[in-house]
Scaffold this active site. Structure first.
Site, PDB file in Angstrom:
ATOM      1  N   CYS A  96       0.853  -1.185   0.000  1.00  0.00           N
ATOM      2  CA  CYS A  96       0.000   0.000   0.000  1.00  0.00           C
ATOM      3  C   CYS A  96       0.897   1.247   0.000  1.00  0.00           C
ATOM      4  O   CYS A  96       2.101   1.153   0.263  1.00  0.00           O
ATOM      5  CB  CYS A  96      -0.925   0.014   1.215  1.00  0.00           C
ATOM      6  SG  CYS A  96      -0.069  -0.090   2.790  1.00  0.00           S
ATOM      7  N   CYS A 152       2.839   1.834   3.131  1.00  0.00           N
ATOM      8  CA  CYS A 152       3.891   0.846   3.384  1.00  0.00           C
ATOM      9  C   CYS A 152       5.169   1.263   2.640  1.00  0.00           C
ATOM     10  O   CYS A 152       6.272   1.185   3.174  1.00  0.00           O
ATOM     11  CB  CYS A 152       3.451  -0.532   2.907  1.00  0.00           C
ATOM     12  SG  CYS A 152       1.806  -0.999   3.462  1.00  0.00           S
TER      13      CYS A 152
END
Lengths: 322, 79
Positions: B10, B13
């Protein structure tokens, strides 16, 4: 509360830009400026408040609360749907959340009540609904969303679909480690809240501005009722088409709601509009792809079918009632 | 010392990974940094929100990207 913003918009459009009051361009610009100011102030204040409240309900705590309510299933569903309102949800966390819940022994149906409510009844949607449609429609959306989450969760629970969860999900129990992250201090909470609010606004502001921009254009050039013939309450297919169109629009939820308020002015029935917005938030293609990692196709189809059915029902119900 | 960044790719992340690499370069700490994208391994840490930061096997951060200063302190604390 926003009289001053209306005054500012009037002054800018009619005095500074010199656009004639009552002209199409004047209406469009005025709508755009007033709504942009109003919506961003509401988003900033309300997202900050909701994010602060949710900092007290991390998913780890939700899991604990729900795991304790295993005895009373109905209460479990209601609680899961209510907690869905205040908790953060990013579709990229859907899988670890799902596994975490199932691991803790929370029944599948209750896990789904939460997974349905969390993205559908979210703060951005509620703030935009309140800002563009007023309190009544925002409240209808909230209650209808909660009911769909509770009923869908109960149905999924009754269907005994546990065997359609990918089997590795159940095998992870023993490896669980304890996470000892200290409770944040008030100062950390406030600064985390601000960072989250800022990042969220950064992510959605352009969609909101584009949504209001197209809305402003419609406000000036599309006469009220122009779409009533196609998407009014007497077209039985409108709700269905609205739900299907809503599925791929997930990431644009923030831009869709300002636009929908203009669509209703142009004659789209309110129930159809509600169904459309619910479909945008609750049924998203990327989320389905992500959930496929833990749900076998049949369970995924049941999930989409039940939630979609609930949204269709809500759409027809409010086309009839409103 | 070993840092793992848990998350299935994501945006946050990725951001956390970059911040950790930057902090490591600034401190010249030479830690081993790996991304963990396998969901089974991610949940084996008991994490329900991503991104998460694991230092020497211990979960230190979940569900957010901490400030650069916090990350530097975590790295210093782990040595």
């Amino acid at each position: 509360m926003f009289n001053w913003a209306q005054w500012l918009a009037d002054w800018l459009v009619y005095s500074v830009f010199g656009v004639q009051a009552g002209s199409k361009l004047g209406d469009a610009l005025n709508f755009f400026i007033f709504d942009t100011i109003k919506i961003f102030i509401l988003l900033l204040i309300l997202i900050y408040i909701i994010t602060f409240i949710r900092s007290f309900f991390p998913p780890e705590k939700i899991r604990e609360i729900l795991a304790r309510k295993k005895g009373n299933m109905f209460l479990g569903h209601v609680l899961a749907a209510l907690l869905g309102i205040v908790t953060p949800f990013c579709s990229c966390s859907a899988v670890p959340l799902f596994i975490g819940f199932v691991e803790a022994g929370i029944p599948l149906g209750i896990t789904f009540s939460y997974l349905i409510a969390a993205p559908m009844v979210n703060e951005v949607a509620l703030v935009l609904l309140y800002g563009m449609f007023g309190l009544k429609i925002a409240a209808i959306y909230l209650v209808a969303g909660e009911v769909i989450a509770i009923v869908s969760g109960i149905l999924i629970g009754r269907l005994n679909l546990e065997k359609h969860v990918e089997s590795y999900v159940y095998g992870l129990g023993g490896k669980n480690v304890d996470i000892n992250i200290p409770e944040p201090t008030m100062q950390e909470r406030l600064s985390d809240t601000w960072i989250f609010t800022r990042d969220l606004l950064k992510k959605i502001w352009l969609y909101v501005v584009i949504g209001i921009g197209i809305g402003g254009f419609m406000h000036g050039w599309v006469p009220a009722g122009a779409l009533a013939k196609y998407a009014g309450a007497n077209n039985p297919f409108a709700v269905f088409v609205a739900v299907v169109i809503g599925i791929p629009l997930y990431s644009n939820a923030a831009g869709v709601i300002p636009l929908v308020s203009e669509l209703t002015r142009a004659g789209v029935a309110m129930g159809t509009a509600l169904a459309f917005m619910m479909s945008v938030t609750a049924l998203s293609l990327p989320e389905m792809i992500i959930l496929r990692q833990v749900l076998r196709p049949k369970l995924l189809a049941v999930f989409v079918g039940i939630v979609g059915g609930g949204i269709l029902f809500t759409g027809y119900l409010f086309n009839y009632l409103l | 010392m070993h840092i793992k960044i848990l998350g299935q790719g994501c945006a946050k992340c990725e951001q956390l990974y970059k911040e950790v690499v930057k902090a490591d370069q600034a401190l010249q700490s030479g830690v081993e940094i790996t991304k963990v994208q396998d969901m089974k391994e991610i949940v084996s840490y008991g994490v329900m929100r991503t991104p998460a930061l694991v230092i020497n096997g211990e979960v230190k951060v979940v569900g957010k990207v901490p400030s650069a200063e916090e990350i530097r302190n975590l790295i210093k604390g782990g040595r």
